[in-house]
Design a protein around this motif. Structure first.
Motif, PDB file in Angstrom:
ATOM      1  N   SER A 190       0.823  -1.202   0.000  1.00 12.69           N
ATOM      2  CA  SER A 190       0.000   0.000   0.000  1.00 12.69           C
ATOM      3  C   SER A 190       0.862   1.260   0.000  1.00 12.69           C
ATOM      4  CB  SER A 190      -0.930   0.020   1.216  1.00 12.69           C
ATOM      5  OG  SER A 190      -1.614   1.268   1.281  1.00 12.69           O
ATOM      6  N   TYR A 191       0.613   2.123  -0.985  1.00  8.66           N
ATOM      7  CA  TYR A 191       1.347   3.383  -1.080  1.00  8.66           C
ATOM      8  C   TYR A 191       0.888   4.385  -0.021  1.00  8.66           C
ATOM      9  CZ  TYR A 191       3.368   2.155  -5.661  1.00  8.66           C
ATOM     10  OH  TYR A 191       4.080   1.571  -6.683  1.00  8.66           O
ATOM     11  N   ASP A 192      -0.249   4.139   0.599  1.00  4.97           N
ATOM     12  CA  ASP A 192      -0.789   5.047   1.613  1.00  4.97           C
ATOM     13  C   ASP A 192      -0.380   4.650   3.023  1.00  4.97           C
ATOM     14  OD1 ASP A 192      -2.079   6.708  -0.172  1.00  4.97           O
ATOM     15  OD2 ASP A 192      -3.945   5.562  -0.125  1.00  4.97           O
ATOM     16  N   GLN A 193       0.389   3.580   3.154  1.00  6.62           N
ATOM     17  CA  GLN A 193       0.752   3.094   4.475  1.00  6.62           C
ATOM     18  C   GLN A 193       2.264   3.113   4.658  1.00  6.62           C
ATOM     19  OE1 GLN A 193      -1.049  -0.759   5.150  1.00  6.62           O
ATOM     20  NE2 GLN A 193      -3.084  -0.019   4.628  1.00  6.62           N
ATOM     21  N   VAL A 194       2.704   3.836   5.686  1.00  8.90           N
ATOM     22  CA  VAL A 194       4.111   3.839   6.084  1.00  8.90           C
ATOM     23  C   VAL A 194       4.295   2.788   7.167  1.00  8.90           C
ATOM     24  CG1 VAL A 194       5.894   5.160   7.287  1.00  8.90           C
ATOM     25  CG2 VAL A 194       4.568   6.239   5.468  1.00  8.90           C
ATOM     26  N   MET A 195       5.301   1.949   7.011  1.00 13.34           N
ATOM     27  CA  MET A 195       5.613   0.976   8.057  1.00 13.34           C
ATOM     28  C   MET A 195       6.896   1.404   8.768  1.00 13.34           C
ATOM     29  SD  MET A 195       6.560  -3.091   7.916  1.00 13.34           S
ATOM     30  CE  MET A 195       4.944  -3.787   8.145  1.00 13.34           C
ATOM     31  N   ILE A 196       6.845   1.401  10.087  1.00 15.58           N
ATOM     32  CA  ILE A 196       7.989   1.804  10.907  1.00 15.58           C
ATOM     33  C   ILE A 196       8.332   0.682  11.874  1.00 15.58           C
ATOM     34  CG2 ILE A 196       8.791   3.425  12.676  1.00 15.58           C
ATOM     35  CD1 ILE A 196       6.761   5.462  11.418  1.00 15.58           C
ATOM     36  N   ASN A 197       9.622   0.318  11.936  1.00 11.42           N
ATOM     37  CA  ASN A 197      10.121  -0.606  12.956  1.00 11.42           C
ATOM     38  C   ASN A 197      11.043   0.175  13.873  1.00 11.42           C
ATOM     39  OD1 ASN A 197      10.280  -2.971  10.351  1.00 11.42           O
ATOM     40  ND2 ASN A 197       8.850  -3.071  12.023  1.00 11.42           N
ATOM     41  N   ALA A 198      10.837   0.056  15.177  1.00  6.82           N
ATOM     42  CA  ALA A 198      11.594   0.871  16.134  1.00  6.82           C
ATOM     43  C   ALA A 198      11.987   0.058  17.352  1.00  6.82           C
ATOM     44  CB  ALA A 198      10.760   2.077  16.572  1.00  6.82           C
ATOM     45  N   SER A 199      13.176   0.375  17.875  1.00  2.00           N
ATOM     46  CA  SER A 199      13.635  -0.235  19.117  1.00  2.00           C
ATOM     47  C   SER A 199      14.545   0.748  19.835  1.00  2.00           C
ATOM     48  CB  SER A 199      14.382  -1.543  18.826  1.00  2.00           C
ATOM     49  OG  SER A 199      14.566  -2.276  20.019  1.00  2.00           O
ATOM     50  N   PHE A 200      14.926   0.402  21.052  1.00  3.01           N
ATOM     51  CA  PHE A 200      15.794   1.284  21.831  1.00  3.01           C
ATOM     52  C   PHE A 200      17.250   1.119  21.395  1.00  3.01           C
ATOM     53  CE2 PHE A 200      12.239   0.305  24.838  1.00  3.01           C
ATOM     54  CZ  PHE A 200      11.662   1.552  24.787  1.00  3.01           C
TER      55      PHE A 200
END
Length: 853
Positions: free
Chosen positions: A191-201
């Motif tokens: 989906s071009y309308d969805q940003v996926m973010i992966n985050a950690s400390f």
């Protein structure tokens, strides 16, 4: 060329100088993105080192054959290299501009982070590097270009090993409190309308290296809404050690959300700005230090499905839903030619008598070799339930897609211009076919004779177009007039198609379903099935069996060295089916009569002593008598005989497509003649390039010799480069790129699909992605994505068929039933899950495939 570029440089280096990673960091710095200070030591900076490496015997041996030992020896040599005075001075002058106690040292290859070649995770990165250790770690980053993983990857992707070179980035080291990666397109559904973010400390290396579970957030940027949060147990984190290097620590609050919602939105905005800057989807690395967001890297996403701009809608517009019928109905993955796409759209429109108008505001749309049904436009007129019936006829599993989406959201508010008047056209069509409907009910045999009489007339009409001097558009229009003639004569086909369901309702007994489906074997009127029988007949002639080479076969044909009987069958075959071939609906594809060597190979691969056609008639006859006896018991003998008779002509369903292929062959012949004129005029480089043109462009070229139609060809080739790495086209997706797939559940060892041809068989698998890429032996199970008529000879040797896509009316399903082969379709990724030689059990009655061993 410069040997060193500061990130603040006004000049953006060439890719060949600085590599993709460094070039992107300089570009984004110049564009005002929050990039930490840094510099890049270019390829030219390392010329002396590279020359020294390439003068060695180990390097010369590596070029001949990539081995781990040779790579390790060269890496050790590269890591031992030291700076000369010029290199040391260049670094000393530029490093002052980076205000940092520690540095991050990263490689930047000219071949890395390009579209189609990511080299993900193969080059070295070093964090927390102290000033006194900088030279050592620069050498190690340089040496990573010789890593065995890198060299093997290059070999697999046909990249030039001799051209191996690298640049190195030196960047201010951040003390990241939170870091991660972000995609401007959701890699899970495109989906071009969805940003996926992966985050950690901590530092992001643990996320990239897969050493820590990271939070996952999905942001719908069109709605400015966080639609998904998955908070993971982030047990450990990586930090910069006070003395340099890195250290691992235990997280105090491992289940705490790494980013606040405010930070998630801030980051999503940054990622989308990067996408806008580059004009394409991007994969980013980022970090927060002291609550300030930094961009560490931005590169093109190499794995997403790129949607052609003609198919895209803007983020806040109504979306369209596309069904790709090249993939779902034609049995091949490659895109058709532009001209082939034009003609296929015309076929759909003519066959549906205007109920499927062509265009973005119609129901069918061709775009750079793909043909789509516009489900939103169609749904606005036909309604949701009717659209489900349409796509169910393509593949029953597709109806399950609709349970996961709000289909009506894809409907336009007003009727699209070309969809207006569809109801009136439906009424006119009903009036047009009503005489045939009445006649078929009164005298079925007569309607069959009328149909064949019409097809004979149409074939003669098509033949009259061969070598026509009319402009090409006029030829196309004349060729497609045959479908207006055939539509009014097609009622026997409709009755035959409905006969199976009528029989199911009449008996209403699941134990008899296999027998009813067995009546679909060896049907009358199917040109594809008849083609298979004629191939077996030709392959069975003793004089053909005795031939051992194509050269001998070709010579005997030329010298009339075959018997009159063989020659008669051969000439009849070529007259009727020489027009067919692999990908035959596409005018650009080669025909059987153009490649006799392939035809010879096909005939030689047929097992004439024991094949699928031999026992079909016996099995069908037994099923007929069982059903007849049951019909007598329930007092419906006459009705059964009538329906069974109608069913026998269901093979005619393939006949209109055959007529289309016959027409395409003639148009192909004429188009190549036109192309010869264009080449002679210097307006085309090759005659085959004419298939990159639309019929409108060909007409322009014919009408005006001053038009350089070669420019149209070059533009089309350029556009198609966007998708040259696409190996698996999505069947259903929307105009914001979101791909919809069917999720199924099955027991361990079982693959669940759609049953389309009954029976249970065990055998070894043979996975084919193209027909005749390898021989399918007698008794093997054909496993493929989908098939078209050119696959027919392969079915003759198969004992069962497994396909990824297609429903009961897909070509492969029809031929499997006619040859009495158990067949299951709709098994996602079957060609990846199943390997050659796997022992399978195919249950074509219940739709299961079991991998036994």
């Amino acid at each position: 060329m410069n040997k060193v570029y500061n990130f603040g440089s006004k000049t953006i280096p060439l890719l060949s100088e600085a590599g993709g990673k460094a070039k992107a960091l300089i570009e984004t710095t110049k564009a005002g993105f929050p990039v930490p200070d840094g510099l890049v030591l270019t390829v030219d900076f390392f010329t002396a080192w590279t020359d020294k490496i390439k003068e060695t015997k180990q390097w010369k041996s590596l070029i001949l054959e990539v081995t781990k030992d040779r790579c390790d020896d060269l890496k050790a040599l590269a890591e031992s290299l030291t700076f000369d005075e010029e290199q040391r001075k260049l670094i000393s002058d530029e490093i002052k501009n980076i205000n940092s106690n520690f540095y991050a040292v990263r490689s930047s290859s000219p071949e890395e982070d390009l579209e189609g070649t990511s080299f993900a995770g193969m080059y070295e990165t070093f964090l927390g590097v102290t000033p006194d250790m900088l030279e050592k770690f620069i050498a190690r980053a340089f040496a990573s270009m010789l890593d065995y993983r890198v060299m093997e990857y290059k070999a697999q992707h046909n990249l030039c090993i001799e051209n191996t070179k690298i640049a190195v980035i030196i960047q201010k080291q951040l003390y990241s409190a939170i870091s991660g990666i972000g995609f401007s397109v959701n890699p899970q559904n495109n989906s071009y309308d969805q940003v996926m973010i992966n985050a950690s400390f901590g530092l992001g290396e643990y996320i990239v290296g897969g050493k820590v579970s990271s939070d996952s957030y999905i942001v719908n940027t069109a709605q400015n809404k966080i639609t998904s949060k998955k908070i993971k147990n982030k047990k450990v984190a990586l930090h910069i050690h006070n003395d340099g290097g890195t250290t691992e620590s235990i997280c105090d609050h491992p289940h705490k959300q790494a980013l606040t919602d405010e930070q998630i939105f801030e980051l999503a905005d940054l990622i989308k700005k990067c996408e806008f800057y580059y004009g394409k989807p991007v994969d980013t690395e980022w970090a927060y230090e002291n609550d300030r967001l930094y961009l560490l890297q931005s590169r093109p996403i190499t794995t997403c499905f790129p949607v052609y701009k003609e198919l895209l809608s803007k983020p806040y517009e109504r979306k369209e839903l596309y069904l790709d019928i090249v993939k779902t109905s034609q049995g091949f993955q490659w895109s058709m030619s532009e001209l082939g796409c034009d003609l296929f759209c015309e076929l759909i429109s003519k066959a549906k008598q205007g109920l499927f108008p062509i265009g973005r505001d119609g129901a069918v749309y061709g775009c750079h070799g793909r043909v789509y049904i516009l489900l939103g436009n169609l749904g606005r007129i036909a309604g949701e339930s009717n659209v489900k019936k349409i796509i169910s006829s393509v593949d029953p599993s597709f109806t399950k897609v609709f349970s996961s989406l709000a289909f009506k959201n894809y409907f336009p508010k007003h009727r699209p211009e070309k969809m207006k008047g569809i109801v009136g056209k439906s009424f006119k069509l009903a009036v047009k076919i009503s005489p045939s409907m009445i006649m078929a009910a009164i005298d079925f045999d007569k309607t069959i004779k009328d149909y064949y009489k019409s097809t004979d007339y149409c074939l003669k009409k098509l033949e009259s177009l061969r070598n026509s001097k009319e402009n090409f558009t006029s030829q196309i229009n004349a060729a497609f007039e045959v479908f207006n003639i055939l539509v009014s004569k097609m009622m026997p086909i409709l009755l035959a198609v409905n006969a199976t369901s009528s029989l199911m309702k009449m008996f209403n007994d699941k134990s008899l379903e296999d027998d009813i489906l067995s009546l679909n074997m060896d049907l009358k009127g199917n040109p594809t099935s008849d083609m298979g029988y004629k191939q077996v007949k030709l392959a069975s002639f003793p004089e053909f069996i005795a031939i051992n080479s194509f050269e001998e076969f070709s010579r005997r044909l030329k010298d009339r060295g075959f018997s009159a009987e063989f020659t008669g069958v051969y000439n009849e075959y070529m007259r009727l089916y020489g027009c067919r071939g692999i990908g035959e609906i596409d005018i650009a594809r080669e025909r059987t009569h153009e490649n006799l060597e392939r035809f010879y190979t096909i005939l030689k691969q047929i097992n004439i002593s024991d094949n699928a056609l031999i026992k079909v008639q016996e099995r069908k006859k037994a099923a007929y008598h069982r059903l007849l006896n049951q019909a007598k018991k329930i007092g419906k003998e006459k009705k059964f005989i009538k329906l069974a008779k109608q069913l026998q002509w269901m093979g005619l369903r393939e006949h209109p497509k055959y007529m289309f292929v016959y027409a395409v062959d003639i148009l192909r012949h004429n188009a190549l003649k036109i192309a010869e004129e264009f080449v002679s005029d210097g307006r085309l480089n090759r005659v085959e390039d004419i298939f990159f043109l639309t019929r409108e462009q060909i007409e322009k070229g014919q009408n005006n010799k001053n038009i350089n139609i070669g420019l149209f060809v070059n533009e089309e080739k350029k556009i198609r480069k966007l998708t040259e790495n696409v190996k698996n086209w999505p069947a259903i997706f929307d105009s914001r790129g979101e791909i919809f797939t069917v999720r199924r559940e099955a027991k361990e060892g079982e693959l669940l699909g759609e049953p389309v041809s009954p029976g249970v068989v065990r055998g070894r698998a043979k996975v084919l992605r193209e027909p005749f890429e390898k021989r399918l032996e007698k008794g093997e199970i054909l496993v493929t994505m989908a098939t078209e008529p050119s696959w027919t000879p392969i079915f003759i040797n198969a004992c069962a068929v497994v396909m990824e896509i297609g429903g009961a009316l897909q070509h492969g399903a029809i031929i499997a039933r006619e040859y009495g082969l158990p067949c299951v379709t709709g098994i996602e990724n079957a060609t990846e899950t199943i390997n050659d030689g796997d022992l399978l059990e195919v249950d074509g009655t219940n739709g299961f495939v079991k991998i036994i061993k």
